[in-house]
Design a protein around this motif. Structure first.
Motif, PDB file in Angstrom:
ATOM      1  N   THR A  28      42.792  33.679  49.226  1.00 50.49           N
ATOM      2  CA  THR A  28      43.405  33.297  47.951  1.00 50.49           C
ATOM      3  C   THR A  28      43.020  31.902  47.487  1.00 50.49           C
ATOM      4  N   ILE A  29      42.076  31.279  48.161  1.00 52.01           N
ATOM      5  CA  ILE A  29      41.733  29.907  47.810  1.00 52.01           C
ATOM      6  C   ILE A  29      41.227  29.797  46.372  1.00 52.01           C
ATOM      7  N   TRP A  30      40.629  30.865  45.870  1.00 52.26           N
ATOM      8  CA  TRP A  30      40.060  30.845  44.518  1.00 52.26           C
ATOM      9  C   TRP A  30      41.148  30.842  43.459  1.00 52.26           C
ATOM     10  N   PHE A  31      42.351  31.276  43.803  1.00 53.30           N
ATOM     11  CA  PHE A  31      43.449  31.287  42.843  1.00 53.30           C
ATOM     12  C   PHE A  31      44.079  29.914  42.672  1.00 53.30           C
ATOM     13  N   ILE A  32      43.835  29.023  43.588  1.00 49.64           N
ATOM     14  CA  ILE A  32      44.445  27.688  43.496  1.00 49.64           C
ATOM     15  C   ILE A  32      43.870  26.894  42.331  1.00 49.64           C
ATOM     16  N   PRO A  33      42.542  26.677  42.235  1.00 51.55           N
ATOM     17  CA  PRO A  33      42.036  25.949  41.064  1.00 51.55           C
ATOM     18  C   PRO A  33      42.253  26.712  39.765  1.00 51.55           C
ATOM     19  N   VAL A  54      46.539  33.735  31.150  1.00 54.62           N
ATOM     20  CA  VAL A  54      46.258  34.753  32.168  1.00 54.62           C
ATOM     21  C   VAL A  54      44.763  35.075  32.190  1.00 54.62           C
ATOM     22  N   LEU A  55      44.169  35.198  31.003  1.00 55.28           N
ATOM     23  CA  LEU A  55      42.740  35.474  30.908  1.00 55.28           C
ATOM     24  C   LEU A  55      41.913  34.353  31.540  1.00 55.28           C
ATOM     25  N   VAL A  56      42.260  33.103  31.245  1.00 60.67           N
ATOM     26  CA  VAL A  56      41.560  31.958  31.826  1.00 60.67           C
ATOM     27  C   VAL A  56      41.744  31.935  33.343  1.00 60.67           C
ATOM     28  N   PHE A  57      42.944  32.224  33.807  1.00 59.97           N
ATOM     29  CA  PHE A  57      43.227  32.261  35.238  1.00 59.97           C
ATOM     30  C   PHE A  57      42.300  33.252  35.951  1.00 59.97           C
ATOM     31  N   PHE A  58      42.277  34.497  35.479  1.00 63.64           N
ATOM     32  CA  PHE A  58      41.465  35.521  36.144  1.00 63.64           C
ATOM     33  C   PHE A  58      39.974  35.280  35.947  1.00 63.64           C
ATOM     34  N   ALA A  59      39.573  34.777  34.799  1.00 58.26           N
ATOM     35  CA  ALA A  59      38.152  34.497  34.557  1.00 58.26           C
ATOM     36  C   ALA A  59      37.653  33.413  35.511  1.00 58.26           C
ATOM     37  N   LEU A  60      38.412  32.328  35.653  1.00 60.26           N
ATOM     38  CA  LEU A  60      37.995  31.250  36.552  1.00 60.26           C
ATOM     39  C   LEU A  60      37.993  31.725  38.008  1.00 60.26           C
ATOM     40  N   ALA A  61      38.993  32.491  38.393  1.00 63.67           N
ATOM     41  CA  ALA A  61      39.031  33.019  39.769  1.00 63.67           C
ATOM     42  C   ALA A  61      37.814  33.899  40.032  1.00 63.67           C
ATOM     43  N   LEU A  62      37.451  34.740  39.071  1.00 67.09           N
ATOM     44  CA  LEU A  62      36.283  35.605  39.221  1.00 67.09           C
ATOM     45  C   LEU A  62      34.992  34.795  39.316  1.00 67.09           C
ATOM     46  N   VAL A  63      34.872  33.771  38.480  1.00 66.51           N
ATOM     47  CA  VAL A  63      33.683  32.906  38.515  1.00 66.51           C
ATOM     48  C   VAL A  63      33.592  32.200  39.864  1.00 66.51           C
ATOM     49  N   LEU A  64      34.703  31.680  40.363  1.00 67.82           N
ATOM     50  CA  LEU A  64      34.695  30.975  41.650  1.00 67.82           C
ATOM     51  C   LEU A  64      34.340  31.905  42.813  1.00 67.82           C
ATOM     52  N   VAL A  65      34.865  33.113  42.795  1.00 68.30           N
ATOM     53  CA  VAL A  65      34.530  34.075  43.849  1.00 68.30           C
ATOM     54  C   VAL A  65      33.045  34.406  43.791  1.00 68.30           C
ATOM     55  N   THR A  66      32.533  34.653  42.596  1.00 69.85           N
ATOM     56  CA  THR A  66      31.119  34.997  42.436  1.00 69.85           C
ATOM     57  C   THR A  66      30.217  33.854  42.869  1.00 69.85           C
ATOM     58  N   LEU A  67      30.520  32.647  42.429  1.00 72.60           N
ATOM     59  CA  LEU A  67      29.710  31.493  42.813  1.00 72.60           C
ATOM     60  C   LEU A  67      29.745  31.243  44.313  1.00 72.60           C
ATOM     61  N   THR A  69      30.357  33.309  46.768  1.00 72.53           N
ATOM     62  CA  THR A  69      29.666  34.312  47.577  1.00 72.53           C
ATOM     63  C   THR A  69      28.151  34.177  47.453  1.00 72.53           C
ATOM     64  N   THR A  70      27.666  33.735  46.314  1.00 77.05           N
ATOM     65  CA  THR A  70      26.217  33.547  46.191  1.00 77.05           C
ATOM     66  C   THR A  70      25.771  32.251  46.855  1.00 77.05           C
ATOM     67  N   ILE A  71      26.551  31.191  46.727  1.00 79.31           N
ATOM     68  CA  ILE A  71      26.176  29.901  47.312  1.00 79.31           C
ATOM     69  C   ILE A  71      26.310  29.927  48.831  1.00 79.31           C
ATOM     70  N   PHE A  72      27.396  30.509  49.316  1.00 82.60           N
ATOM     71  CA  PHE A  72      27.670  30.504  50.753  1.00 82.60           C
ATOM     72  C   PHE A  72      27.278  31.804  51.440  1.00 82.60           C
ATOM     73  N   LYS A  73      26.389  32.567  50.844  1.00 87.29           N
ATOM     74  CA  LYS A  73      26.023  33.871  51.390  1.00 87.29           C
ATOM     75  C   LYS A  73      25.550  33.787  52.835  1.00 87.29           C
ATOM     76  N   LYS A  74      24.702  32.806  53.125  1.00 87.96           N
ATOM     77  CA  LYS A  74      24.183  32.681  54.491  1.00 87.96           C
ATOM     78  C   LYS A  74      25.287  32.361  55.485  1.00 87.96           C
ATOM     79  N   SER A  75      26.159  31.432  55.130  1.00 88.32           N
ATOM     80  CA  SER A  75      27.199  31.028  56.079  1.00 88.32           C
ATOM     81  C   SER A  75      28.312  32.056  56.201  1.00 88.32           C
ATOM     82  N   LEU A  76      28.458  32.936  55.204  1.00 87.87           N
ATOM     83  CA  LEU A  76      29.503  33.950  55.265  1.00 87.87           C
ATOM     84  C   LEU A  76      29.050  35.215  55.986  1.00 87.87           C
ATOM     85  N   LYS A  77      27.756  35.313  56.303  1.00 89.24           N
ATOM     86  CA  LYS A  77      27.264  36.490  57.013  1.00 89.24           C
ATOM     87  C   LYS A  77      27.884  36.543  58.396  1.00 89.24           C
ATOM     88  N   ARG A  78      28.246  37.750  58.778  1.00 88.88           N
ATOM     89  CA  ARG A  78      28.792  37.957  60.115  1.00 88.88           C
ATOM     90  C   ARG A  78      27.643  37.954  61.107  1.00 88.88           C
TER      91      ARG A  78
END
Length: 158
Positions: A28-33, A54-67, A69-78
């Motif tokens: 849920t860290i993406w919901f904090i900012p 509400v729209l801004v809340f979900f849009a920013l959360a979606l952008v943060l999750v997307t960013l 996962t793409t930026i930290f893809k290597k470190s998030l790999k199991r």
């Protein structure tokens, strides 16, 4: 409704912080900012509609999750599963130190210098003491063994 929105966004932020603190899996860290931005929008001197917040809340959360996962893809790999010491005995040969009889609930083998309780896959198979077996799998705290066709003369133990 607009006058209560700052409290609602503060509650969303606190809940996200609480959930994140007990999981530590970036759930849920993406919901904090996103909640902080929505809170700021709700306290501005001019009224911003709830649906926009509400729209801004979900849009920013979606952008943060997307960013993230793409930026930290290597470190998030199991990392691949690395066998433990126990897994390394699968496939090894072992010496029967106590006749393996599933019906009587008896059986032990020695492998890698350690003695283990042992069973066979089939309850009708009995493997006598000093015979050579191969460890096929681990079932609970017992090794599942199959009879090895090689002869064991009783010399040095495994």
């Amino acid at each position: 409704m607009l006058e209560y929105m700052p409290y609602i966004w503060a509650a969303v932020i606190l809940i996200a912080i609480y959930v994140e603190s007990i999981t530590a899996d970036l759930v849920t860290i993406w919901f904090i900012p996103a909640g902080i931005l929505a809170l700021v929008l709700s306290v501005l001197p001019f009224d911003i509609a709830v649906w926009v917040q509400v729209l801004v809340f979900f849009a920013l959360a979606l952008v943060l999750v997307t960013l993230s996962t793409t930026i930290f893809k290597k470190s998030l790999k199991r990392s691949p599963i690395v066998p433990t010491n126990l897994d390394l005995i699968i496939g090894k040969d072992a010496i029967v130190t106590e006749t393996i009889n599933n019906i009587e609930g008896k059986g032990a083998v020695k492998v890698g210098g350690k003695e283990w309780s042992a069973v066979t896959e089939d309850n009708s198979i009995i493997i006598e003491k000093n015979e050579l077996v191969t460890v096929k799998q681990i079932r609970g705290v017992k090794l599942v063994c199959i009879k090895n066709n090689s002869d064991y003369s009783g010399g040095s133990e495994q």
